[in-house]
Scaffold this motif. Structure first.
Motif, PDB file in Angstrom:
ATOM      1  N   HIS A 121       0.820  -1.210   0.000  1.00 23.64           N
ATOM      2  CA  HIS A 121       0.000   0.000   0.000  1.00 23.64           C
ATOM      3  C   HIS A 121       0.858   1.266   0.000  1.00 23.64           C
ATOM      4  N   THR A 122       2.036   1.205   0.594  1.00 19.89           N
ATOM      5  CA  THR A 122       2.948   2.349   0.557  1.00 19.89           C
ATOM      6  C   THR A 122       3.454   2.592  -0.861  1.00 19.89           C
ATOM      7  N   VAL A 123       3.762   1.532  -1.579  1.00 24.17           N
ATOM      8  CA  VAL A 123       4.199   1.684  -2.976  1.00 24.17           C
ATOM      9  C   VAL A 123       3.075   2.290  -3.811  1.00 24.17           C
ATOM     10  N   TYR A 124       1.852   1.795  -3.628  1.00 15.03           N
ATOM     11  CA  TYR A 124       0.715   2.392  -4.336  1.00 15.03           C
ATOM     12  C   TYR A 124       0.578   3.869  -3.994  1.00 15.03           C
ATOM     13  N   PHE A 125       0.684   4.203  -2.718  1.00  9.93           N
ATOM     14  CA  PHE A 125       0.561   5.603  -2.304  1.00  9.93           C
ATOM     15  C   PHE A 125       1.607   6.465  -3.002  1.00  9.93           C
ATOM     16  N   VAL A 126       2.840   6.002  -2.998  1.00 15.54           N
ATOM     17  CA  VAL A 126       3.927   6.770  -3.630  1.00 15.54           C
ATOM     18  C   VAL A 126       3.661   6.960  -5.124  1.00 15.54           C
ATOM     19  N   MET A 127       3.218   5.914  -5.790  1.00 14.67           N
ATOM     20  CA  MET A 127       2.971   6.028  -7.232  1.00 14.67           C
ATOM     21  C   MET A 127       1.809   6.974  -7.539  1.00 14.67           C
ATOM     22  N   PHE A 128       0.784   6.953  -6.720  1.00 14.07           N
ATOM     23  CA  PHE A 128      -0.318   7.889  -6.939  1.00 14.07           C
ATOM     24  C   PHE A 128       0.101   9.318  -6.598  1.00 14.07           C
ATOM     25  N   ALA A 129       0.999   9.476  -5.627  1.00  9.69           N
ATOM     26  CA  ALA A 129       1.542  10.809  -5.328  1.00  9.69           C
ATOM     27  C   ALA A 129       2.345  11.314  -6.523  1.00  9.69           C
ATOM     28  N   VAL A 130       3.079  10.429  -7.166  1.00  7.74           N
ATOM     29  CA  VAL A 130       3.821  10.803  -8.374  1.00  7.74           C
ATOM     30  C   VAL A 130       2.853  11.241  -9.475  1.00  7.74           C
ATOM     31  N   LEU A 131       1.753  10.501  -9.644  1.00  2.00           N
ATOM     32  CA  LEU A 131       0.759  10.901 -10.648  1.00  2.00           C
ATOM     33  C   LEU A 131       0.174  12.279 -10.356  1.00  2.00           C
ATOM     34  N   LEU A 132      -0.123  12.544  -9.082  1.00  2.00           N
ATOM     35  CA  LEU A 132      -0.658  13.860  -8.725  1.00  2.00           C
ATOM     36  C   LEU A 132       0.382  14.947  -9.002  1.00  2.00           C
ATOM     37  N   GLY A 133       1.625  14.679  -8.647  1.00  2.00           N
ATOM     38  CA  GLY A 133       2.688  15.638  -8.949  1.00  2.00           C
ATOM     39  C   GLY A 133       2.827  15.869 -10.442  1.00  2.00           C
ATOM     40  N   LEU A 134       2.718  14.797 -11.218  1.00  2.00           N
ATOM     41  CA  LEU A 134       2.803  14.916 -12.671  1.00  2.00           C
ATOM     42  C   LEU A 134       1.686  15.789 -13.227  1.00  2.00           C
ATOM     43  N   ILE A 135       0.487  15.617 -12.701  1.00  2.00           N
ATOM     44  CA  ILE A 135      -0.642  16.449 -13.148  1.00  2.00           C
ATOM     45  C   ILE A 135      -0.349  17.922 -12.880  1.00  2.00           C
ATOM     46  N   HIS A 136       0.152  18.222 -11.697  1.00  2.29           N
ATOM     47  CA  HIS A 136       0.445  19.612 -11.357  1.00  2.29           C
ATOM     48  C   HIS A 136       1.603  20.167 -12.181  1.00  2.29           C
ATOM     49  N   VAL A 137       2.647  19.385 -12.393  1.00  6.84           N
ATOM     50  CA  VAL A 137       3.798  19.861 -13.177  1.00  6.84           C
ATOM     51  C   VAL A 137       3.395  20.099 -14.624  1.00  6.84           C
ATOM     52  N   VAL A 138       2.672  19.163 -15.217  1.00  5.75           N
ATOM     53  CA  VAL A 138       2.236  19.339 -16.605  1.00  5.75           C
ATOM     54  C   VAL A 138       1.329  20.565 -16.717  1.00  5.75           C
ATOM     55  N   SER A 139       0.440  20.738 -15.754  1.00  6.93           N
ATOM     56  CA  SER A 139      -0.444  21.913 -15.765  1.00  6.93           C
ATOM     57  C   SER A 139       0.360  23.205 -15.701  1.00  6.93           C
ATOM     58  N   ALA A 140       1.343  23.247 -14.816  1.00  9.73           N
ATOM     59  CA  ALA A 140       2.161  24.458 -14.663  1.00  9.73           C
ATOM     60  C   ALA A 140       2.977  24.736 -15.926  1.00  9.73           C
ATOM     61  N   VAL A 141       3.576  23.702 -16.477  1.00  6.30           N
ATOM     62  CA  VAL A 141       4.401  23.883 -17.700  1.00  6.30           C
ATOM     63  C   VAL A 141       3.538  24.367 -18.846  1.00  6.30           C
ATOM     64  N   GLU A 142       2.384  23.769 -19.029  1.00 10.54           N
ATOM     65  CA  GLU A 142       1.522  24.202 -20.131  1.00 10.54           C
ATOM     66  C   GLU A 142       1.008  25.620 -19.926  1.00 10.54           C
ATOM     67  N   GLN A 143       0.754  25.994 -18.681  1.00 12.12           N
ATOM     68  CA  GLN A 143       0.301  27.359 -18.410  1.00 12.12           C
ATOM     69  C   GLN A 143       1.412  28.360 -18.726  1.00 12.12           C
ATOM     70  N   VAL A 144       2.642  28.038 -18.345  1.00 14.04           N
ATOM     71  CA  VAL A 144       3.781  28.913 -18.644  1.00 14.04           C
ATOM     72  C   VAL A 144       3.970  29.011 -20.166  1.00 14.04           C
ATOM     73  N   LEU A 145       3.890  27.884 -20.861  1.00 15.01           N
ATOM     74  CA  LEU A 145       4.057  27.910 -22.314  1.00 15.01           C
ATOM     75  C   LEU A 145       2.962  28.727 -22.996  1.00 15.01           C
ATOM     76  N   ARG A 146       1.735  28.638 -22.490  1.00  6.89           N
ATOM     77  CA  ARG A 146       0.643  29.443 -23.051  1.00  6.89           C
ATOM     78  C   ARG A 146       0.867  30.929 -22.808  1.00  6.89           C
ATOM     79  N   SER A 147       1.371  31.262 -21.619  1.00 10.74           N
ATOM     80  CA  SER A 147       1.567  32.692 -21.304  1.00 10.74           C
ATOM     81  C   SER A 147       2.725  33.278 -22.101  1.00 10.74           C
ATOM     82  N   ARG A 148       3.677  32.458 -22.492  1.00  9.33           N
ATOM     83  CA  ARG A 148       4.822  32.943 -23.275  1.00  9.33           C
ATOM     84  C   ARG A 148       4.489  33.052 -24.751  1.00  9.33           C
ATOM     85  N   ALA A 149       3.442  32.350 -25.182  1.00  9.07           N
ATOM     86  CA  ALA A 149       3.105  32.333 -26.620  1.00  9.07           C
ATOM     87  C   ALA A 149       2.397  33.585 -27.058  1.00  9.07           C
TER      88      ALA A 149
END
Length: 149
Positions: A121-149
């Motif tokens: 269950h700890t491994v599952y938790f860590v992997m889902f935390a990685v997915l949540l982090g990925l969602i936030h990072v991708v969102s932030a990167v795309e927002q920055v790229l949109r603002s620069r365009a």
């Protein structure tokens, strides 16, 4: 950027979110579908947990198993709805739901002194935390790229 966070609702759906959402939807649906396949194993495991943690008898085993599988199904349906609606907010909510779910399981593992399940269950938790982090990072990167365009 404060209103552009995933929970602020200002984030657009990224094409990178689709595989995450499909995975989460399948994960929830398959966890529910495995109920008839692993019925005997789950009865013993849940019975052991209920006895060790809440001192509940065998009458509670089947209702708890059904409740757990229904929660997993609901989380899968939320992820599927996120893909259909192309909603990053719903996708993040599904991942947060899984994080909460595995936190609860990990707490029960500690309480019941089940080290093997705690590791899983700890491994599952860590992997889902990685997915949540990925969602936030991708969102932030795309927002920055949109603002620069």
């Amino acid at each position: 950027m404060a209103d552009g966070s995933v929970f602020g609702g200002g984030v657009r759906w990224s094409r990178l979110f689709t595989p995450i959402g499909v995975f989460l939807a399948l994960f929830g649906l398959l966890n529910f579908a495995e109920l008839p396949l692993g019925w005997k194993d789950r009865q013993q495991q849940v019975g052991r947990y209920l006895d060790a943690t809440l001192d509940l008898g065998p009458d509670w085993v089947l209702p708890v198993i059904w409740l757990a599988k229904l929660v997993e199904l609901v989380l899968g349906v939320i992820a599927g709805a996120a893909v259909v609606r192309r909603s990053a907010k719903w996708l993040a909510a599904a991942v947060l739901g899984w994080l909460a779910w595995f936190t609860a399981f990990s707490a029960m593992d500690v309480w019941a002194a089940d080290r093997a399940e705690l590791q899983e269950h700890t491994v599952y938790f860590v992997m889902f935390a990685v997915l949540l982090g990925l969602i936030h990072v991708v969102s932030a990167v795309e927002q920055v790229l949109r603002s620069r365009a």
